[in-house]
Design an enzyme around this catalytic site. Structure first.
Site, PDB file in Angstrom:
ATOM      1  N   GLY A  11       0.683  -1.235  -0.091  1.00 31.48           N
ATOM      2  CA  GLY A  11      -0.107  -0.128   0.041  1.00 31.48           C
ATOM      3  C   GLY A  11       0.875   1.232  -0.070  1.00 31.48           C
ATOM      4  O   GLY A  11       0.288   2.407   0.422  1.00 31.48           O
ATOM      5  N   ASN A  13       1.596   3.011  -2.503  1.00 34.05           N
ATOM      6  CA  ASN A  13       1.032   3.917  -3.601  1.00 34.05           C
ATOM      7  C   ASN A  13      -0.174   4.580  -2.884  1.00 34.05           C
ATOM      8  O   ASN A  13      -0.447   5.807  -3.182  1.00 34.05           O
ATOM      9  CB  ASN A  13       0.804   3.243  -4.874  1.00 34.05           C
ATOM     10  CG  ASN A  13       1.931   3.131  -5.810  1.00 34.05           C
ATOM     11  OD1 ASN A  13       2.412   4.264  -6.352  1.00 34.05           O
ATOM     12  ND2 ASN A  13       2.385   2.053  -5.931  1.00 34.05           N
ATOM     13  N   MET A  89      -3.294  -7.298  -7.263  1.00 35.69           N
ATOM     14  CA  MET A  89      -2.608  -8.346  -8.162  1.00 35.69           C
ATOM     15  C   MET A  89      -3.510  -9.326  -8.598  1.00 35.69           C
ATOM     16  O   MET A  89      -3.004 -10.271  -9.084  1.00 35.69           O
ATOM     17  CB  MET A  89      -1.564  -8.759  -7.068  1.00 35.69           C
ATOM     18  CG  MET A  89      -0.559  -7.866  -6.504  1.00 35.69           C
ATOM     19  SD  MET A  89       0.210  -6.801  -7.663  1.00 35.69           S
ATOM     20  CE  MET A  89       1.540  -8.060  -8.373  1.00 35.69           C
ATOM     21  N   ARG A  90      -4.963  -9.065  -8.705  1.00 35.73           N
ATOM     22  CA  ARG A  90      -5.533 -10.064  -9.060  1.00 35.73           C
ATOM     23  C   ARG A  90      -5.927  -9.596 -10.273  1.00 35.73           C
ATOM     24  O   ARG A  90      -6.612  -8.716 -10.526  1.00 35.73           O
ATOM     25  CB  ARG A  90      -6.692 -10.126  -7.845  1.00 35.73           C
ATOM     26  CG  ARG A  90      -7.675 -11.542  -8.191  1.00 35.73           C
ATOM     27  CD  ARG A  90      -8.687 -11.554  -6.949  1.00 35.73           C
ATOM     28  NE  ARG A  90      -9.610 -12.438  -7.464  1.00 35.73           N
ATOM     29  CZ  ARG A  90      -9.637 -13.859  -7.514  1.00 35.73           C
ATOM     30  NH1 ARG A  90      -8.452 -14.425  -7.128  1.00 35.73           N
ATOM     31  NH2 ARG A  90     -10.593 -14.611  -8.238  1.00 35.73           N
ATOM     32  N   ASN A 106      -4.751   1.535 -13.734  1.00 38.41           N
ATOM     33  CA  ASN A 106      -3.682   0.846 -13.025  1.00 38.41           C
ATOM     34  C   ASN A 106      -2.219   1.393 -13.166  1.00 38.41           C
ATOM     35  O   ASN A 106      -1.951   1.953 -14.021  1.00 38.41           O
ATOM     36  CB  ASN A 106      -3.905  -0.399 -13.549  1.00 38.41           C
ATOM     37  CG  ASN A 106      -2.909  -1.587 -13.087  1.00 38.41           C
ATOM     38  OD1 ASN A 106      -2.686  -1.911 -11.935  1.00 38.41           O
ATOM     39  ND2 ASN A 106      -2.133  -2.391 -13.902  1.00 38.41           N
ATOM     40  N   HIS A 108       1.468   0.343 -13.101  1.00 38.58           N
ATOM     41  CA  HIS A 108       2.293  -1.204 -13.508  1.00 38.58           C
ATOM     42  C   HIS A 108       3.627  -0.785 -13.450  1.00 38.58           C
ATOM     43  O   HIS A 108       4.305   0.074 -14.238  1.00 38.58           O
ATOM     44  CB  HIS A 108       1.838  -1.675 -14.874  1.00 38.58           C
ATOM     45  CG  HIS A 108       2.375  -2.885 -15.322  1.00 38.58           C
ATOM     46  ND1 HIS A 108       2.194  -4.339 -14.729  1.00 38.58           N
ATOM     47  CD2 HIS A 108       3.774  -3.116 -16.053  1.00 38.58           C
ATOM     48  CE1 HIS A 108       3.141  -5.130 -15.416  1.00 38.58           C
ATOM     49  NE2 HIS A 108       3.890  -4.528 -16.163  1.00 38.58           N
ATOM     50  N   SER A 135       4.305   2.702 -15.576  1.00 42.42           N
ATOM     51  CA  SER A 135       3.374   3.133 -16.527  1.00 42.42           C
ATOM     52  C   SER A 135       2.038   3.268 -15.696  1.00 42.42           C
ATOM     53  O   SER A 135       1.565   2.436 -14.826  1.00 42.42           O
ATOM     54  CB  SER A 135       3.223   2.490 -17.600  1.00 42.42           C
ATOM     55  OG  SER A 135       4.340   2.135 -18.295  1.00 42.42           O
ATOM     56  N   THR A 140      -8.283  -2.274 -19.336  1.00 41.15           N
ATOM     57  CA  THR A 140      -9.346  -2.865 -20.395  1.00 41.15           C
ATOM     58  C   THR A 140      -9.145  -4.490 -20.268  1.00 41.15           C
ATOM     59  O   THR A 140      -8.382  -4.738 -19.413  1.00 41.15           O
ATOM     60  CB  THR A 140      -8.587  -2.509 -21.691  1.00 41.15           C
ATOM     61  OG1 THR A 140      -7.374  -3.089 -22.135  1.00 41.15           O
ATOM     62  CG2 THR A 140      -8.707  -0.960 -22.026  1.00 41.15           C
ATOM     63  N   ASP A 144      -2.858  -5.592 -18.690  1.00 40.49           N
ATOM     64  CA  ASP A 144      -1.509  -4.455 -18.719  1.00 40.49           C
ATOM     65  C   ASP A 144      -1.650  -4.125 -20.116  1.00 40.49           C
ATOM     66  O   ASP A 144      -0.532  -3.404 -20.522  1.00 40.49           O
ATOM     67  CB  ASP A 144      -0.137  -5.119 -18.361  1.00 40.49           C
ATOM     68  CG  ASP A 144      -0.269  -5.717 -16.854  1.00 40.49           C
ATOM     69  OD1 ASP A 144      -1.032  -5.043 -15.949  1.00 40.49           O
ATOM     70  OD2 ASP A 144       0.413  -6.505 -16.360  1.00 40.49           O
ATOM     71  N   GLU A 173       7.166   6.008  -8.929  1.00 47.25           N
ATOM     72  CA  GLU A 173       5.874   5.376  -8.987  1.00 47.25           C
ATOM     73  C   GLU A 173       4.972   6.439  -8.187  1.00 47.25           C
ATOM     74  O   GLU A 173       4.021   6.686  -8.887  1.00 47.25           O
ATOM     75  CB  GLU A 173       5.414   3.904  -8.704  1.00 47.25           C
ATOM     76  CG  GLU A 173       6.166   2.776  -9.205  1.00 47.25           C
ATOM     77  CD  GLU A 173       5.668   1.505  -8.925  1.00 47.25           C
ATOM     78  OE1 GLU A 173       4.563   1.322  -8.515  1.00 47.25           O
ATOM     79  OE2 GLU A 173       6.326   0.562  -9.018  1.00 47.25           O
TER      80      GLU A 173
HETATM   81  C1  GAR Z   1       4.021  -1.478  -7.235  1.00 46.63           C
HETATM   82  O1  GAR Z   1       5.239  -1.545  -7.617  1.00 46.63           O
HETATM   83  C2  GAR Z   1       2.874  -1.543  -8.512  1.00 46.63           C
HETATM   84  O2  GAR Z   1       3.455  -0.934  -9.286  1.00 46.63           O
HETATM   85  C3  GAR Z   1       2.965  -3.049  -8.411  1.00 46.63           C
HETATM   86  O3  GAR Z   1       2.879  -3.542  -7.156  1.00 46.63           O
HETATM   87  C4  GAR Z   1       3.475  -2.767  -6.518  1.00 46.63           C
HETATM   88  C5  GAR Z   1       2.672  -2.383  -5.322  1.00 46.63           C
HETATM   89  O4  GAR Z   1       3.293  -1.574  -4.443  1.00 46.63           O
HETATM   90  N1  GAR Z   1       1.816  -3.578  -9.295  1.00 46.63           N
HETATM   91  C6  GAR Z   1       1.927  -4.529 -10.115  1.00 46.63           C
HETATM   92  O5  GAR Z   1       2.814  -5.293 -10.250  1.00 46.63           O
HETATM   93  C7  GAR Z   1       0.375  -4.575 -10.800  1.00 46.63           C
HETATM   94  N2  GAR Z   1       0.483  -5.840 -11.720  1.00 46.63           N
HETATM   95  P1  GAR Z   1       2.498  -0.929  -2.846  1.00 46.63           P
HETATM   96  O6  GAR Z   1       1.327  -2.040  -2.632  1.00 46.63           O
HETATM   97  O7  GAR Z   1       3.303  -0.480  -2.092  1.00 46.63           O
HETATM   98  O8  GAR Z   1       1.874   0.222  -3.704  1.00 46.63           O
END
Ligand code: GAR
Length: 209
Positions: A11, A13, A89-90, A106, A108, A135, A140, A144, A173
Site C-alpha cells: 500500500g 502507492n 495483483m488479481r 492501474n 504497472h 506506467s 481494459t 496490462d 511510481e
Molecule cells: C507497485 O510496484 C505496483 O506498481 C505493482 O505492485 C507494487 C505495489 O506496491 N503493481 C503491479 O505489479 C500490478 N501488476 P504498493 O502496494 O506498495 O503500492
C-alpha cells in the site's frame, strides 16, 4: 474526485495518494479501499486514515466473475468517480472491466508495452534493458494492455538486482501516480470515445513525467 483504491499488499502507492491529498497537492477524496487479501497492510493504512476498508477472500467465491461481482458491488456502493488499482495483483474479469472502461486505471512497474505481468524488474534485467520504469494506464480486458496515460523512465544501474531496481522504480511510481491523478482530477486527461484525451485532443503517446 472520489477515488476507490484496489490494493493487495503493502500500500505504498495508497499512502502516496493520501499524503498528496493531505498536503493539498491533489484535489481528491479516497472514499474506499478494497482488497483481495484480508492481511493487506494497505487496509491498515486506510483504516488509520479513517477510510472505509473492506476485503473479500477469493476462495469463498465460486468463480472469478462471482468474486468480482461482489467486490465491485462494494466498490460501486461508495460511488467513486475513478477506481485506482494500486498494487492490486488479481486479474479482473472481463464483465467487471467492461462495465467500468474509462473509469479504472492501474499502475504497472514497467514501461508498457514492455514487460507485462509479474516479476517485471527481473524481466527487465533478463532482457538487458538499460532503462526501465513505470506506467499508468486505463484498464481494459487485455492484461496490462490498456491505453497508457503516463510513464516515468528509470535507469537500470550496474549491479542492480530485482530488489534494488524495484525500489528505485517504486520511488518514482508515487509521484507518477499522484501527477496522473492530478491531471485526471483537473479534467486535462479524460477518457472520450474509447480513448485517452489530453487537453481535448487524442493522446498520441504516453505523457513522460
Ligand atoms: C507497485 O510496484 C505496483 O506498481 C505493482 O505492485 C507494487 C505495489 O506496491 N503493481 C503491479 O505489479 C500490478 N501488476 P504498493 O502496494 O506498495 O503500492
Amino acid at each position: 474526485m472520489r477515488l476507490a483504491i484496489l490494493a493487495s499488499g503493502r500500500g505504498s502507492n495508497l499512502l502516496a495518494i493520501l499524503e498528496a491529498i493531505a498536503r493539498g497537492e491533489l484535489d481528491a477524496t479516497v472514499v474506499g479501499v478494497f482488497s483481495d487479501r484480508r492481511a493487506a497492510p494497505a487496509l491498515v493504512h486506510a483504516r488509520n486514515a479513517g477510510i472505509r476498508a473492506q476485503s473479500l477472500a477469493p476462495r469463498e467465491f465460486a468463480s472469478r466473475t462471482d468474486f468480482d461481482e461482489h467486490l465491485f458491488s462494494l466498490v460501486d456502493a461508495v460511488q467513486p468517480d475513478l477506481i485506482v488499482c494500486a498494487g492490486y495483483m488479481r486479474l479482473i474479469s472481463d464483465p467487471a472491466v467492461a462495465a467500468r472502461t474509462g473509469r479504472m486505471i492501474n499502475i504497472h512497474p514497467s514501461l508498457l508495452p514492455e514487460f507485462k505481468g509479474l516479476r517485471t524488474h527481473q524481466q527487465a534485467l533478463d532482457a538487458g534493458a538499460s532503462v526501465h520504469g513505470a506506467s499508468v494506464h486505463f484498464v481494459t480486458s487485455e492484461l496490462d494492455g490498456g491505453p497508457v496515460i503516463t510513464q516515468v523512465r528509470v535507469p537500470v544501474e550496474r549491479g542492480d538486482d530485482a530488489a534494488t531496481l524495484a525500489e528505485r522504480v517504486l520511488q518514482r511510481e508515487h509521484p507518477l501516480l499522484v501527477a496522473t491523478l492530478r491531471e485526471l482530477a483537473g479534467g486535462r486527461i479524460a477518457w472520450i470515445d474509447h480513448g485517452v484525451h489530453f487537453n481535448g485532443h487524442p493522446l498520441a503517446a504516453p505523457l513522460q513525467l
